[in-house]
Design a protein around this motif. Structure first.
Motif, PDB file in Angstrom:
ATOM      1  N   ALA A  61      92.919 -15.245  87.596  1.00 26.38           N
ATOM      2  CA  ALA A  61      92.788 -16.523  88.299  1.00 26.38           C
ATOM      3  C   ALA A  61      92.890 -16.355  89.807  1.00 26.38           C
ATOM      4  O   ALA A  61      92.155 -16.991  90.554  1.00 26.38           O
ATOM      5  CB  ALA A  61      93.843 -17.511  87.805  1.00 26.38           C
ATOM      6  N   GLY A  62      93.783 -15.492  90.255  1.00 26.22           N
ATOM      7  CA  GLY A  62      93.949 -15.286  91.692  1.00 26.22           C
ATOM      8  C   GLY A  62      92.684 -14.796  92.362  1.00 26.22           C
ATOM      9  O   GLY A  62      92.273 -15.310  93.400  1.00 26.22           O
ATOM     10  N   SER A  63      92.032 -13.819  91.749  1.00 21.66           N
ATOM     11  CA  SER A  63      90.813 -13.274  92.348  1.00 21.66           C
ATOM     12  C   SER A  63      89.603 -14.175  92.090  1.00 21.66           C
ATOM     13  O   SER A  63      88.647 -14.165  92.847  1.00 21.66           O
ATOM     14  CB  SER A  63      90.544 -11.859  91.819  1.00 21.66           C
ATOM     15  N   ALA A  64      89.643 -14.975  91.024  1.00 20.58           N
ATOM     16  CA  ALA A  64      88.516 -15.860  90.703  1.00 20.58           C
ATOM     17  C   ALA A  64      88.554 -17.155  91.511  1.00 20.58           C
ATOM     18  O   ALA A  64      87.541 -17.811  91.681  1.00 20.58           O
ATOM     19  CB  ALA A  64      88.511 -16.189  89.205  1.00 20.58           C
ATOM     20  N   GLY A  65      89.728 -17.524  91.993  1.00 24.38           N
ATOM     21  CA  GLY A  65      89.850 -18.749  92.776  1.00 24.38           C
ATOM     22  C   GLY A  65      89.980 -20.014  91.945  1.00 24.38           C
ATOM     23  O   GLY A  65      89.672 -21.095  92.423  1.00 24.38           O
ATOM     24  N   ILE A  66      90.419 -19.871  90.684  1.00 23.86           N
ATOM     25  CA  ILE A  66      90.604 -21.034  89.813  1.00 23.86           C
ATOM     26  C   ILE A  66      91.950 -20.918  89.108  1.00 23.86           C
ATOM     27  O   ILE A  66      92.485 -19.809  88.964  1.00 23.86           O
ATOM     28  CB  ILE A  66      89.465 -21.171  88.778  1.00 23.86           C
ATOM     29  N   PRO A  67      92.516 -22.030  88.644  1.00 23.64           N
ATOM     30  CA  PRO A  67      93.787 -21.968  87.912  1.00 23.64           C
ATOM     31  C   PRO A  67      93.630 -21.217  86.586  1.00 23.64           C
ATOM     32  O   PRO A  67      92.561 -21.227  85.985  1.00 23.64           O
ATOM     33  CB  PRO A  67      94.134 -23.434  87.654  1.00 23.64           C
TER      34      PRO A  67
END
Length: 134
Positions: A34-40
């Protein structure tokens, strides 16, 4: 009608729901991803996964009204055109995600009268398909 769903306690990466008129594929975005994807973190419907990617997070909130639980469904769309996922909020912000192809996506959105705030999942998918085919 009502559907019977059986849950197990195993940790899974994905699952598929089959309906008469649709098949929904879900994937689990872990906290690490989630951190690298930019979503929760959580499960997302993979609505479209080609050159562009479109995920939908299905959530509901419960509100009590006169002692009765009411559930309000709230889907949230996220698009990834190669630079990470961005929540879809407005037409302008949506088209901006296509960089140098923004003008072409604007033509598609105008031609088919698609407003991302009012559009259903299939309208967004259709616009992405048309854009990716170019």
């Amino acid at each position: 009608g009502l559907y019977q769903i059986s849950l197990n306690k195993d940790i899974i990466d994905s699952f598929v729901l089959f309906f008469r008129d649709d098949t929904l594929t879900f994937t689990n975005i872990t906290r690490h991803e989630a951190g690298s994807a930019g979503i929760p973190a959580g499960f997302y419907e993979v609505a479209y996964d080609e050159d562009s990617r479109y995920f939908v997070r299905h959530t509901s909130a419960v509100h009590q009204k006169n002692g009765i639980d009411e559930y309000f469904y709230s889907p949230t769309g996220y698009i990834n055109t190669g630079t990470g996922f961005t929540r879809i909020r407005s037409n302008k912000q949506f088209m901006k995600q296509f960089g140098t192809g923004s003008a072409e996506m604007k033509k598609i959105m105008d031609r088919y009268k698609i407003n991302v705030r009012k559009a259903d999942k299939n309208e967004i998918i259709s616009a992405l398909r048309l854009f990716d085919k170019q």
